[in-house]
Every structure is written in C-alpha cells, then in structure tokens.
Design a protein around this motif. Structure first.
Motif, short mmCIF file in Angstrom:
data_model
loop_
_atom_site.label_atom_id
_atom_site.label_comp_id
_atom_site.label_asym_id
_atom_site.label_seq_id
_atom_site.Cartn_x
_atom_site.Cartn_y
_atom_site.Cartn_z
N MET A 24 0.85 -1.19 0.00
CA MET A 24 0.00 0.00 0.00
C MET A 24 0.89 1.24 0.00
O MET A 24 1.99 1.23 0.55
CB MET A 24 -0.96 0.03 1.19
N ASN A 25 0.40 2.29 -0.66
CA ASN A 25 1.16 3.54 -0.74
C ASN A 25 0.32 4.75 -0.38
O ASN A 25 0.85 5.85 -0.22
CB ASN A 25 1.74 3.71 -2.15
N ASN A 26 -1.00 4.54 -0.28
CA ASN A 26 -1.91 5.62 0.12
C ASN A 26 -3.22 4.98 0.59
O ASN A 26 -3.37 3.76 0.56
CB ASN A 26 -2.16 6.59 -1.05
N ALA A 178 13.12 -9.39 -10.15
CA ALA A 178 13.64 -8.06 -9.82
C ALA A 178 12.48 -7.14 -9.48
O ALA A 178 11.35 -7.34 -9.94
CB ALA A 178 14.43 -7.49 -11.00
N HIS A 179 12.75 -6.14 -8.66
CA HIS A 179 11.73 -5.15 -8.34
C HIS A 179 11.47 -4.26 -9.55
O HIS A 179 12.38 -4.00 -10.33
CB HIS A 179 12.18 -4.29 -7.15
N GLY A 180 10.24 -3.82 -9.69
CA GLY A 180 9.88 -2.93 -10.79
C GLY A 180 9.53 -3.69 -12.05
O GLY A 180 9.46 -4.93 -12.03
N ILE A 230 3.72 -7.95 -4.53
CA ILE A 230 3.33 -7.16 -5.70
C ILE A 230 3.13 -5.69 -5.33
O ILE A 230 2.37 -5.36 -4.43
CB ILE A 230 2.04 -7.72 -6.34
N ASN A 231 3.83 -4.83 -6.03
CA ASN A 231 3.69 -3.38 -5.86
C ASN A 231 3.48 -2.72 -7.22
O ASN A 231 2.47 -2.07 -7.48
CB ASN A 231 4.94 -2.83 -5.16
N THR A 232 4.45 -2.89 -8.11
CA THR A 232 4.45 -2.18 -9.39
C THR A 232 3.18 -2.39 -10.23
O THR A 232 2.62 -1.43 -10.77
CB THR A 232 5.69 -2.60 -10.20
#
Ligand code: G3H
Ligand code: 13P
Ligand code: ZN
Ligand code: NA
Length: 283
Positions: A24-26, A178-180, A230-232
């Motif tokens: 989460m980012n917001n 890899a990240h991203g 999972i973020n990106t």
C-alpha cells in the motif's frame, strides 16, 4: 482481524496456495487491497516499504490498517517490507505491525545471520512474525551478465543453514526476479527453487512478482512459494486510470472523481492476483 503473518502463511503452505504481500502507498490502495480480499474471502498481507511509511506517516498508516483489519472478517497481517535496521523494526512493532521483514541481503552471510537473529529474538517475545532475505533481488535497471546473475541468487545450502541458525518464519529468495517492471520476459530458476524447497521448511517468499508471467507464478507456487510480493502492477493500473481521467476531462478537479476510479481499477487487479495465487475462498 489483525493476525501474525505466520498464521496466514503456515496455512497457505499446508494447503498449497500463496498469499499476496500487497504494497500500500496511500489510503485508496489500502482500501483496494482490503475490500477485494474481503470480497474474495482471501487472507491478505498488507505491507509498506520504509519509503511508503515516510510518505503516509507511520501513525496514519497503522491507524488505518488496524481500523480496516478490525472491521474485516478475513485474516490481515500488517507487514514492514524491506526493513533496513533493528531500530526501524522495533519502531514498527511498537506501532502494532504483526510482521516485519529484516532485509540484511546486502550484508555478508554471517552479518546477515547476526542481524536476523537479533530481530527474531525481539519479535518472538511479542508474537510478531519475521521475514528475512538471502540472495540479492535486483532492480530491473541493474544490468548483469548471466554469471553475475547466478552469483546474486540464493545458494540452497546457505539457505538451509540460514533458516536453521536464525529461526525466521519466512525466507525471501533470489531466483531471478527483480523489483519494478522488466525489460524482457523474466527467467526464473525453478531448479534452484526446488533445491531450496527440499532443504528449507519455512514458507518461501517471491519478491518482484509484478511483470512475472502468470504461468511462472503458478509454477513457483506449485514448487513451494507461499507469499508473492506485488507493488508495481498495482501502481501501474492505478496511475493509468488517473492518467485516463485527466486526459479525458480537462475540467475535473475533485480528487474523489480521480482517485475513486483509480481505486476501483486497482481492485480488479487485486482480484486477478488473488485468484492467480489461489488464496480466494480460503476463509
Ligand atoms: O520492494 C520495494 C517495494 O516495491 C516498494 O519500494 O516504496 O521504496 O519504491 P519503494
Ligand atoms: P514489484 O515492484 O515487482 O511489484 O515487487 C514488489 C516487492 O517485491 C515488494 O517487496
Ligand atoms: Zn521486495
Ligand atoms: Na518486478
């Protein structure tokens, strides 16, 4: 309800599915994660990087996740993603995190072990779960030769020793992700994963899962991965919807009319991932 991460992951490991470690980012991304997990009857791990914690504020972040978890009828873990120091871990535990990752992957083997041992000793007293990392999960921007890539990956024998000596609850491994976003198709080292799985019994974690092909995610789960970070992928659908709305409507100014649809777009991606991981209808 808010629960320790190991409670969620031990069940996933026993039953052969994976649970999302969703960043989460917001506020809207938290709502997208929790609402969808609830709709899908899926346990979920809500995680924040140190960068996300600086952005949201640790007080706001923990208050919001706790409010969401209290209301939820699914198990929710609140997890620190890539914690960089013992001090940051203790701060998060004090604020009510039910799980922490201590990322000593850049340290030499013995120093990584010593740091993780210290964190496990402290976290165990208060029932908080600990994830650690062995091997180096890169950024997509890192350009490595095949030999270099190999050298960065998790060594199976070291993984066994690492888990035995630290007593960690979950282990993040480097097998080619890899990240991203990725430039080409990410190639995962499944043989390495199998070797690690045969030597290590704690739940294994796959970082950098955005951009990994669905069939490879499924294969990794069948070979013993229990947590998928999972973020990106979520950031990309969220921002694509914001961009679409702004491009299509020059007059819109109400943030709710921009971020509301972005949240809904993210919910559909969360749903897709939950079903891919097989954590739906497990509660
Ligand atoms: O693993 C790290 C996450 O993808 C988020 O990192 O919030 O520091 O960009 P960041
Ligand atoms: P992605 O950036 O590929 O989504 O990876 C997320 C992650 O590993 C968080 O720890
Ligand atoms: Zn990560
Ligand atoms: Na990725």
């Amino acid at each position: 309800a808010l629960v320790p991460m190991s409670q969620i992951l031990n069940k996933a490991q026993a039953e052969g599915y994976a649970v999302g470690g969703f960043n989460m980012n917001n506020l809207e991304s938290l709502q997208a994660i929790i609402e969808t997990a609830e709709e899908e009857r899926s346990p979920v791990i809500v995680q924040l990087s140190e960068g996300a914690l600086r952005y949201v504020g640790i007080d706001y972040a923990t208050a919001c996740v706790k409010a969401a978890a209290d209301k939820a009828t699914i198990p929710v873990a609140l997890h620190l993603d890539h914690g960089s120091s013992f001090e940051k871990i203790i701060e998060c535990i004090r604020y009510g995190f039910s799980s922490v990752m201590i990322d000593g992957s850049k340290l030499p083997f013995e120093e990584n072990i010593a740091l993780v041992q210290k964190v496990v000793e402290a976290a165990r007293v208060v029932g908080v779960s600990v994830e650690a990392e062995l091997g180096k999960i890169g950024g997509t921007e890192d350009d490595h030769t095949v030999d270099e890539r190999e050298a960065l990956m998790t060594n199976p024998d070291e993984a066994k020793e690492f888990v035995e000596r630290t007593g960690v609850d979950a282990l993040a491994i480097a097998i080619g992700t890899a990240h991203g976003p990725y430039k080409g198709k990410p190639e995962l080292d499944f043989e390495r994963l199998e070797k690690i799985r045969n030597l290590v019994n704690v739940p294994l974690v796959l970082h950098g899962a955005s951009g990994v092909y669905d069939e490879d995610i499924k294969k990794a789960i069948s070979l013993g991965i229990c947590k998928i970070n999972i973020n990106t992928d979520f950031q990309q659908v969220f921002t694509a919807k914001v961009r679409e709305i702004l491009n299509n409507d020059e007059k819109v100014y109400d943030p709710r009319k921009i971020l509301g649809p972005a949240k809904d777009a993210m919910k559909e991606k969360v749903r897709e991932k939950i079903r891919l991981l097989g954590s739906n209808n497990r509660v």
